[in-house]
Design an enzyme around this catalytic site. Sequence first.
Site, short mmCIF file in Angstrom:
data_model
loop_
_atom_site.label_atom_id
_atom_site.label_comp_id
_atom_site.label_asym_id
_atom_site.label_seq_id
_atom_site.Cartn_x
_atom_site.Cartn_y
_atom_site.Cartn_z
CB THR A 73 49.33 28.11 44.63
OG1 THR A 73 49.51 29.37 45.50
CG2 THR A 73 50.49 27.90 43.74
CB THR A 74 45.39 31.42 46.84
OG1 THR A 74 46.51 31.65 47.41
CG2 THR A 74 44.47 31.63 47.76
CG ASP A 117 54.42 33.96 43.77
OD1 ASP A 117 54.99 33.00 43.78
OD2 ASP A 117 53.25 33.98 44.15
CG ASP A 162 53.13 31.31 47.90
OD1 ASP A 162 52.74 31.60 46.96
OD2 ASP A 162 53.44 29.86 47.89
N1 LIG Z 1 44.58 45.73 42.88
C1 LIG Z 1 43.70 44.60 42.71
N2 LIG Z 1 42.61 44.61 42.70
C2 LIG Z 1 41.59 43.50 42.85
N3 LIG Z 1 42.42 42.23 42.59
C3 LIG Z 1 43.30 42.13 42.60
C4 LIG Z 1 44.51 43.23 42.69
N4 LIG Z 1 45.60 42.73 42.58
C5 LIG Z 1 45.63 41.38 42.54
N5 LIG Z 1 44.26 41.09 42.26
C6 LIG Z 1 43.81 39.58 42.29
O1 LIG Z 1 44.25 38.72 43.44
C7 LIG Z 1 44.02 37.54 42.95
C8 LIG Z 1 45.40 36.72 43.14
O2 LIG Z 1 45.64 36.94 44.69
P1 LIG Z 1 46.65 36.22 45.21
O3 LIG Z 1 48.12 36.29 44.82
O4 LIG Z 1 46.60 36.19 46.78
O5 LIG Z 1 46.40 34.71 44.97
P2 LIG Z 1 47.07 33.42 43.94
O6 LIG Z 1 47.83 34.26 43.01
O7 LIG Z 1 45.81 32.54 43.51
O8 LIG Z 1 47.98 32.55 44.65
P3 LIG Z 1 49.54 32.60 45.30
O9 LIG Z 1 49.91 34.05 44.92
O10 LIG Z 1 49.27 32.55 46.53
O11 LIG Z 1 50.07 31.58 44.35
C9 LIG Z 1 43.85 37.40 41.56
O12 LIG Z 1 42.53 37.02 41.11
C10 LIG Z 1 44.20 38.83 41.16
O13 LIG Z 1 43.57 39.32 39.98
MG LIG Z 2 49.43 35.48 43.38
#
Ligand SMILES: Nc1ncnc2c1ncn2[C@@H]1O[C@H](COP(=O)(O)OP(=O)(O)OP(=O)(O)O)[C@@H](O)[C@H]1O
Ligand SMILES: [Mg+2]
Length: 556
Positions: free
Chosen positions: A104-105, A400, A71
């Site tokens: 957030t990332t 989340d 996260d």
């Molecule tokens: N099956 C999938 N294939 C491709 N991309 C995906 C898939 N599932 C999720 N994603 C992508 O992953 C990203 C989110 O990744 P992640 O949850 O690690 O980061 P975040 O949401 O930015 O931050 P955090 O969850 O740490 O607050 C988004 O761009 C989402 O569209």
């Molecule tokens: Mg996320």
Amino acid sequence: MGRNSGLSAQTGGVPVLILREGSGRTRGRDAQRNNIMAARTIAEAVKSALGPKGMDKMLVDSSGDVTITSDGRTILDKMDIEHPAAKMMVEVAKTQDAEVGDGTTTAVILASELLGKAEDLINKGVHPTVIVEGYSKAADKALETLEKIAIPVKPSGKEFLKKVAATSMASKLVAENKEQLAEIAVEAVLSVARKVGEGYLIDLDDIMVEKKPGESLTETKLIEGLVLDKEVVHSGMPKRVEKAKIALLESALEVKKTEFDAKINIESPEQIGYFLREEENMLKQMVEKIVASGANVVFCQKGIDDMTQHFLARKGISAVQRAKELDIEKLGKATGGKVVTNLEGLSESDLGFAGLVEERKIGDDKMTFIEGCKNPRSVAILIRGADKRFLDEAERSVHDALSVVRDVVQEPKIVAGGGAPEMEMARALRGYAETLPGREQLAARSFGEAMEIVPLTLGENAGLDPVDLLLELRTRHEKGEKWSGVDVFEGKIKDMRNLEVYEPVAVKKQTIKSATEAATMILRIDDVIASGKMKAPSMPPGGMPGGGYGGMPPEY
Ligand SMILES: Nc1ncnc2c1ncn2[C@@H]1O[C@H](COP(=O)(O)OP(=O)(O)OP(=O)(O)O)[C@@H](O)[C@H]1O
Ligand SMILES: [Mg+2]
């Protein structure tokens, strides 16, 4: 530009000191370069955590406590960051989390990329204020594009809500159980949603999240009511009370100890007896008050004296002591009871109601369940899992999931993910940049390119070639395939709708807002003046900006 000079002046050849000795100052290009470098170093640390193929981080704090997480916000929170510009990146993650609970990332990576592109422009002689101006126009255009491509959904349509929840957990340790947890998250959010006018309002504080080691994640349950990590205080008390009438007490059920050292001279054994009897009477009176109100269950925020416990048990009243303040508040909301500060004032009208209050054994511990509450909107999620670290990360992932479901119910629009919306915004910005005057055009184009960092990083974390990936994505989006994104599992470019990867528009919008805000704030700074109290060690080459302001000699 670039030369450092302290805040000093000369009068008739005599230097006048304005800042305390040891203060540091950096100006112009140096200040900008340092700040950008510090902020970007921070983003590097979270980059590899993005997406389903992202890696987890193990963070160890000064007392040796270990956190395992992917996260973004938690990673940055646990890092001991001192550089002020780096701290601003932590703020980006915090804002993102507070506003929408996910992304957030992405927000941090985006802010960093905006800064990187800005640095290139500065090196080419574009003034930061022009960049800031261009970025701000580009951000508006990006938001407008998002609105345009957004897919409207029904706020209570469970099918899409579940997909959004599952996507948010696809990138977490709990991914294997994302379907089941998504179901729980959707049910939980919908049960606390309040209809206001045309839309819905949701307070996630209405959902209680408890975790207990043992069993496995598949045993995680939604509870129609509340659950406290507390047991009934006395073995003689009923463990199960139906049609519970609940007293919520803020004060202790004990005889107050004197606050100063008092000496009491006791001259005869009768006197000891008198004192003890007096204390017992006071405790009995407390219990009488509770009995008189008609309560059969007591939740007390403070302690309950052994003797009081005994009297309560004799009256068939069940009690829990030392409940958290927040839990007592939630109990009030759920049962319709009023939290009473002074037992003297307790009356029947203050009592809350629940169909059932029961102590159950969960794992090695006992927990108290409060079900069939007066307010049907109160729910709890009890997370189960092997160990504490896993449970902590599972709780963050559930947070989340709850957040994204709330986001969509409140603003019922979604986009497909996998970098597709970012590519679409980048495409729109290429065209839009042409319409801007002079150098702002460069800035807007850079903004669009910066958005491509999202699919690029997703691909990179899945081991894909960044150049090929970007070229193909651009071509496809130019052809009108607006949902083309990265299938990180197959290593191919696909229509993300077919993979059912959906995210709230609210999250995407907020990533742009928070990233642009942070990047422009950092770009506007051209003078860093640090007080003498801050130590100013140099930044290790390529290392973390642990402290100080980037190797500037102290000046005065
Ligand atoms: N099956 C999938 N294939 C491709 N991309 C995906 C898939 N599932 C999720 N994603 C992508 O992953 C990203 C989110 O990744 P992640 O949850 O690690 O980061 P975040 O949401 O930015 O931050 P955090 O969850 O740490 O607050 C988004 O761009 C989402 O569209
Ligand atoms: Mg996320």
